[in-house]
Design an enzyme around this catalytic site. Sequence first.
Site, mmCIF file in Angstrom:
data_model
loop_
_atom_site.group_PDB
_atom_site.id
_atom_site.type_symbol
_atom_site.label_atom_id
_atom_site.label_comp_id
_atom_site.label_asym_id
_atom_site.label_seq_id
_atom_site.Cartn_x
_atom_site.Cartn_y
_atom_site.Cartn_z
ATOM 1 N N LYS A 177 0.872 -1.171 0.000
ATOM 2 C CA LYS A 177 0.000 0.000 0.000
ATOM 3 C C LYS A 177 0.907 1.219 0.000
ATOM 4 O O LYS A 177 2.070 1.126 0.411
ATOM 5 C CB LYS A 177 -0.866 -0.008 1.266
ATOM 6 C CG LYS A 177 -2.083 0.856 1.200
ATOM 7 C CD LYS A 177 -3.318 0.096 0.775
ATOM 8 C CE LYS A 177 -4.525 1.004 0.747
ATOM 9 N NZ LYS A 177 -5.759 0.288 0.435
ATOM 10 N N GLY A 184 -25.483 2.184 4.448
ATOM 11 C CA GLY A 184 -24.694 2.860 3.409
ATOM 12 C C GLY A 184 -25.122 2.426 2.024
ATOM 13 O O GLY A 184 -24.814 1.322 1.585
ATOM 14 N N GLY A 212 -24.149 3.554 -0.885
ATOM 15 C CA GLY A 212 -23.202 4.153 -1.828
ATOM 16 C C GLY A 212 -22.996 3.229 -3.009
ATOM 17 O O GLY A 212 -23.875 2.445 -3.370
ATOM 18 N N LYS A 213 -21.802 3.304 -3.583
ATOM 19 C CA LYS A 213 -21.546 2.534 -4.813
ATOM 20 C C LYS A 213 -21.767 1.036 -4.573
ATOM 21 O O LYS A 213 -22.409 0.371 -5.366
ATOM 22 C CB LYS A 213 -20.106 2.799 -5.291
ATOM 23 C CG LYS A 213 -19.886 4.241 -5.721
ATOM 24 C CD LYS A 213 -18.531 4.462 -6.340
ATOM 25 C CE LYS A 213 -17.385 4.381 -5.361
ATOM 26 N NZ LYS A 213 -17.380 5.425 -4.310
ATOM 27 N N VAL A 214 -21.246 0.512 -3.462
ATOM 28 C CA VAL A 214 -21.377 -0.927 -3.204
ATOM 29 C C VAL A 214 -22.774 -1.257 -2.672
ATOM 30 O O VAL A 214 -23.417 -2.217 -3.128
ATOM 31 C CB VAL A 214 -20.308 -1.414 -2.195
ATOM 32 C CG1 VAL A 214 -20.466 -2.896 -1.935
ATOM 33 C CG2 VAL A 214 -18.901 -1.118 -2.713
ATOM 34 N N GLY A 215 -23.235 -0.476 -1.708
ATOM 35 C CA GLY A 215 -24.529 -0.750 -1.074
ATOM 36 C C GLY A 215 -25.679 -0.813 -2.074
ATOM 37 O O GLY A 215 -26.599 -1.629 -1.938
HETATM 38 N N1 LIG Z 1 -15.897 0.359 -3.844
HETATM 39 C C1 LIG Z 1 -15.178 -0.728 -3.693
HETATM 40 O O1 LIG Z 1 -14.813 -1.400 -4.663
HETATM 41 C C2 LIG Z 1 -14.808 -1.202 -2.312
HETATM 42 C C3 LIG Z 1 -13.963 -2.313 -2.188
HETATM 43 C C4 LIG Z 1 -13.645 -2.802 -0.928
HETATM 44 C C5 LIG Z 1 -14.150 -2.151 0.204
HETATM 45 N N2 LIG Z 1 -14.956 -1.040 0.053
HETATM 46 C C6 LIG Z 1 -15.454 -0.404 1.261
HETATM 47 O O2 LIG Z 1 -16.872 -0.474 1.280
HETATM 48 C C7 LIG Z 1 -17.420 0.699 1.872
HETATM 49 C C8 LIG Z 1 -18.368 1.367 0.885
HETATM 50 O O3 LIG Z 1 -17.648 1.694 -0.290
HETATM 51 P P1 LIG Z 1 -18.339 2.528 -1.466
HETATM 52 O O4 LIG Z 1 -17.396 2.454 -2.598
HETATM 53 O O5 LIG Z 1 -19.767 2.086 -1.619
HETATM 54 O O6 LIG Z 1 -18.295 3.980 -0.830
HETATM 55 P P2 LIG Z 1 -19.300 5.194 -1.103
HETATM 56 O O7 LIG Z 1 -18.593 6.394 -0.581
HETATM 57 O O8 LIG Z 1 -19.783 5.177 -2.509
HETATM 58 O O9 LIG Z 1 -20.566 4.831 -0.192
HETATM 59 C C9 LIG Z 1 -20.595 4.954 1.181
HETATM 60 C C10 LIG Z 1 -22.020 5.374 1.539
HETATM 61 O O10 LIG Z 1 -22.144 5.364 2.972
HETATM 62 C C11 LIG Z 1 -22.865 6.508 3.354
HETATM 63 N N3 LIG Z 1 -22.552 6.828 4.752
HETATM 64 C C12 LIG Z 1 -21.467 7.462 5.249
HETATM 65 N N4 LIG Z 1 -21.559 7.538 6.592
HETATM 66 C C13 LIG Z 1 -22.696 6.917 6.936
HETATM 67 C C14 LIG Z 1 -23.337 6.653 8.178
HETATM 68 N N5 LIG Z 1 -22.820 7.057 9.340
HETATM 69 N N6 LIG Z 1 -24.507 5.980 8.164
HETATM 70 C C15 LIG Z 1 -25.063 5.575 6.993
HETATM 71 N N7 LIG Z 1 -24.508 5.801 5.790
HETATM 72 C C16 LIG Z 1 -23.348 6.455 5.767
HETATM 73 C C17 LIG Z 1 -22.432 7.582 2.372
HETATM 74 O O11 LIG Z 1 -23.362 8.655 2.315
HETATM 75 C C18 LIG Z 1 -22.361 6.791 1.071
HETATM 76 O O12 LIG Z 1 -23.606 6.789 0.394
HETATM 77 C C19 LIG Z 1 -16.219 1.555 2.276
HETATM 78 O O13 LIG Z 1 -15.875 1.258 3.617
HETATM 79 C C20 LIG Z 1 -15.124 1.068 1.351
HETATM 80 O O14 LIG Z 1 -13.831 1.272 1.913
HETATM 81 C C21 LIG Z 1 -15.295 -0.577 -1.179
#
Ligand SMILES: NC(=O)c1ccc[n+]([C@@H]2O[C@H](COP(=O)([O-])OP(=O)(O)OC[C@H]3O[C@@H](n4cnc5c(N)ncnc54)[C@H](O)[C@@H]3O)[C@@H](O)[C@H]2O)c1
Length: 360
Positions: free
Chosen positions: A83, A183, A185-188
């Site tokens: 990293k 959450g 977001g992109k993954v959720g």
């Molecule tokens: N995107 C990937 O490929 C990937 C890979 C491995 C791990 N992750 C992990 O998965 C998680 C989500 O990633 P993502 O890419 O969807 O991120 P993202 O930023 O697109 O989504 C995160 C979501 O969580 C919401 N959020 C933030 N604080 C919050 C709270 N207190 N309560 C409820 N919702 C809240 C945000 O508004 C956002 O919609 C992160 O921890 C990231 O490190 C992502």
Amino acid sequence: MGVFATSADSSDTGHEQVVFCQDKQSGLRAIIGIYSTALGPALGGTRFYPYATEDEALADVLDLSRGMAYKNALAGLDLGGGKAVIWGDPEQIKTEPLLRAYGRFVESLAGCYYTACDVGTYVADMDVIARETRYVTGRSVEHGGAGDSSILTAWGVFQGMRAAAEHVWGSPTLAGRRVGVAGLGKVGKYLTGHLIDDGASVVATDVNERALDWARRTYPQVDLVADADALVGADLDVYAPCALGGALSDDTVPALRARIVAGAANNQLAHPGIEKLLADRGVLYAPDYVVNAGGVIQVADEIEGFNFERAKLRATRIFDTTREILRLADAEGVPPAVAADRLAERRMAEVGRLRTIHLR
Ligand SMILES: NC(=O)c1ccc[n+]([C@@H]2O[C@H](COP(=O)([O-])OP(=O)(O)OC[C@H]3O[C@@H](n4cnc5c(N)ncnc54)[C@H](O)[C@@H]3O)[C@@H](O)[C@H]2O)c1
């Protein structure tokens, strides 16, 4: 002028190499941590973050690079763990010269370390870094990259959750279960889609109004609750943290009513020992770094020339890995997080040892 220093730090932390990079003119200060190349070149993203001190940046890179070695090992990749951190506020100091200077330091490691996106760095930044180094992945589609990694991250989390469901309820499906997604977001978002397609009912929360609007429009059947505390206390079968780290803490675990925790967020355990607290309460925790490996599987595939179907197949195997970890945890009488670490260490030792069979 660039200043470059490396130090073997294995006596303290087990890292193979820690590289300090500085380029005064562009303002670059970066640290690359290579924890292990036992399985292959170290892969892990570059975090661009305004650390308060160099010690803080160093602690973060040591921790994150070690975590990548375990994640990559259990993802079945022929890649070690590394990293990098760039120390500074990306809003203030991120420029083409700085990113390209960083790219030259990555190139100078001659393929021991591959970089990718992380907090504060984006696909467009990887394209700039790639003008100076071959050892970069997570690039844009127009540059041969794989694009949005959250698609396979969500798919992998879903597979891990299915394996956990099989372990607890005897059948690898979420049909008829109530799953809480913290959450959207992109993954959720993608995960919610997989769960609904599988016949689960979803309860969700987000702090962002746009994410909530998306849910209302796309999946009106999703129940939205006020916040993560309300979700933790809700009548759930599965809790899926998909927002920030530290979701499982001394406060949340006692309130948790779900039987399974499986979600995308990194570093869900607020501190060591929480995995035991979960196990004592009869909650099955599918380790975060096991189930959220779909993203790294995707960027790793890019190194071979990206093929979505091949990467998806590999992310689907997160089901088998999770199942194996849960079986091992039962057999050895330890929480799944401990079993996962043991399995990763075993692969690094057993496969890494083969490098001592020299090929002349
Ligand atoms: N995107 C990937 O490929 C990937 C890979 C491995 C791990 N992750 C992990 O998965 C998680 C989500 O990633 P993502 O890419 O969807 O991120 P993202 O930023 O697109 O989504 C995160 C979501 O969580 C919401 N959020 C933030 N604080 C919050 C709270 N207190 N309560 C409820 N919702 C809240 C945000 O508004 C956002 O919609 C992160 O921890 C990231 O490190 C992502």
